[in-house]
Design an enzyme around this catalytic site. Structure first.
Site, short mmCIF file in Angstrom:
data_model
loop_
_atom_site.label_atom_id
_atom_site.label_comp_id
_atom_site.label_asym_id
_atom_site.label_seq_id
_atom_site.Cartn_x
_atom_site.Cartn_y
_atom_site.Cartn_z
N LYS A 92 0.85 -1.20 0.00
CA LYS A 92 0.00 0.00 0.00
C LYS A 92 0.88 1.25 0.00
O LYS A 92 0.60 2.23 -0.69
CB LYS A 92 -0.95 -0.03 1.21
CG LYS A 92 -2.08 -1.03 1.00
CD LYS A 92 -2.88 -1.36 2.24
CE LYS A 92 -3.87 -2.49 1.89
NZ LYS A 92 -4.59 -3.04 3.03
N ASP A 94 -11.50 2.30 3.07
CA ASP A 94 -11.95 0.91 2.90
C ASP A 94 -13.46 0.85 2.64
O ASP A 94 -13.97 -0.19 2.21
CB ASP A 94 -11.68 0.10 4.18
CG ASP A 94 -10.34 -0.62 4.18
OD1 ASP A 94 -9.93 -1.09 3.11
OD2 ASP A 94 -9.72 -0.73 5.25
N GLN A 127 -5.44 -2.02 8.98
CA GLN A 127 -5.22 -3.31 8.34
C GLN A 127 -5.89 -4.43 9.14
O GLN A 127 -5.76 -4.49 10.36
CB GLN A 127 -3.71 -3.56 8.21
CG GLN A 127 -3.35 -4.82 7.45
CD GLN A 127 -3.75 -4.79 5.98
OE1 GLN A 127 -3.80 -3.73 5.35
NE2 GLN A 127 -4.05 -5.95 5.44
N1 GUN Z 1 -6.90 -7.15 4.97
C1 GUN Z 1 -7.05 -7.83 3.81
N2 GUN Z 1 -7.69 -7.07 2.90
C2 GUN Z 1 -7.93 -5.88 3.48
C3 GUN Z 1 -8.55 -4.68 3.04
O1 GUN Z 1 -9.02 -4.53 1.90
N3 GUN Z 1 -8.60 -3.67 3.95
C4 GUN Z 1 -8.13 -3.81 5.21
N4 GUN Z 1 -8.25 -2.78 6.03
N5 GUN Z 1 -7.55 -4.90 5.65
C5 GUN Z 1 -7.46 -5.94 4.80
#
Ligand code: GUN
Length: 288
Positions: free
Chosen positions: A54, A121, A98
């Site tokens: 990210k 998200d 996350q």
């Molecule tokens: N863990 C796995 N995929 C995601 C996601 O799209 N967002 C977040 N916050 N955590 C994740």
């Protein structure tokens, strides 16, 4: 005849390039650079890789990024306090916590603390509710990435039979809503669905997010269907999607690979959301 591959890597690259161009214009107009804050709690190795990716994606788009790596022992209240600090930090446009979080934490409470305008998200109930109504500005990244990929290959959606397998809040439910808003006829299946194969065989577009390696076999696919595989299942034999890829690709017209399919799109859409969040906040600041 094999299916054409829906190449998430290529489409994600194009999305990132477009976001980068738009971010440059945004910065020229406002003097601000979009900034994403990512919070990770604990040391799950897969999560650490996602967080690193990210951060790299932010660099590729010309964004700023901040990483908050908190120990496993962090309390719910400490995490809430950090989120509240970031909510009121004008430099931060997007906040992402996350997942998975450690077991002692309450994820839905955390999702509700994030400012809906910074919720890249789109997990906050305000944003999930807007998806239902059809006026969301921030879309959940994986579902939005699936639609982006279908559009990139000019796959028609309107009027077609779309079957979604899996009813998670993360993917199944929101992607069903997005396909409905594009006028597909949507059937949402899950682990208790009877005669699953009979239903999946009706699908012009089959989206699978159930989390079981290779459970969708070729006999469950209509000849010429578009197959979107969201699964990432780590097994002793390697990483597999939810679809039995090789035989399925003999049956389908288009299919996503795992890896290199939907997963690539998720982070690209996160970048789009971060820019969208920066624009929403700039608009609000102008009005105030
Ligand atoms: N863990 C796995 N995929 C995601 C996601 O799209 N967002 C977040 N916050 N955590 C994740």
């Amino acid at each position: 005849m094999g299916a054409q591959i829906l190449d998430g890597k290529e489409v994600a690259k194009k999305v990132r390039a477009q976001v980068r161009r738009e971010a440059k214009i945004f910065t020229e107009q406002t003097g601000q650079t979009p900034c994403l804050a990512v919070i990770i709690v604990g040391e799950d190795p897969a999560s650490q890789i996602y967080v690193k990716n990210k951060k790299l994606a932010c660099e590729k788009c010309g964004f700023l990024s901040r990483e908050y790596a908190l120990p496993e022992t962090t309390t719910q209240q400490e995490l809430i306090d950090l989120i509240r600090t970031l909510n009121s930090d004008a430099q931060v446009n997007g906040i992402l916590v996350q997942q998975p979080l450690p077991k002692h934490m309450n994820v839905s409470q955390i999702n509700e603390v994030i400012d809906p305008d910074k919720d890249v998200d789109a997990f906050h109930p305000v944003n999930t509710g807007k998806i239902m109504i059809g006026n969301a500005q921030l879309l959940p990244c994986t579902p939005a990435g699936i639609l982006e990929m279908l559009d990139a290959y000019e796959i028609p959606i309107e009027g077609r039979e779309c079957v979604v397998v899996g009813r998670s809040n993360l993917v199944g439910k929101p992607v069903a809503m997005l396909m409905l808003s594009r006028n597909a006829t949507v059937t949402l299946c899950h682990s208790r669905t009877r005669d699953l194969a009979e239903i999946t065989r009706r699908a012009d577009i089959l989206i699978v997010a159930i989390g079981r390696a290779r459970m969708i076999t070729a006999d469950m696919i209509k000849p010429g269907a578009v197959v979107v595989d969201v699964g990432v299942n780590r097994t002793e034999a390697g990483i597999f999607g939810d679809v039995d890829f090789v035989p399925a690709s003999e049956k389908a017209s288009y299919i996503t690979p795992v890896p290199g399919g939907v997963g690539r799109m998720t982070i690209a859409m996160l970048m789009r959301n971060t820019l969208a969040a920066a624009k929403i906040q700039a608009q609000k600041n102008k009005k105030e």
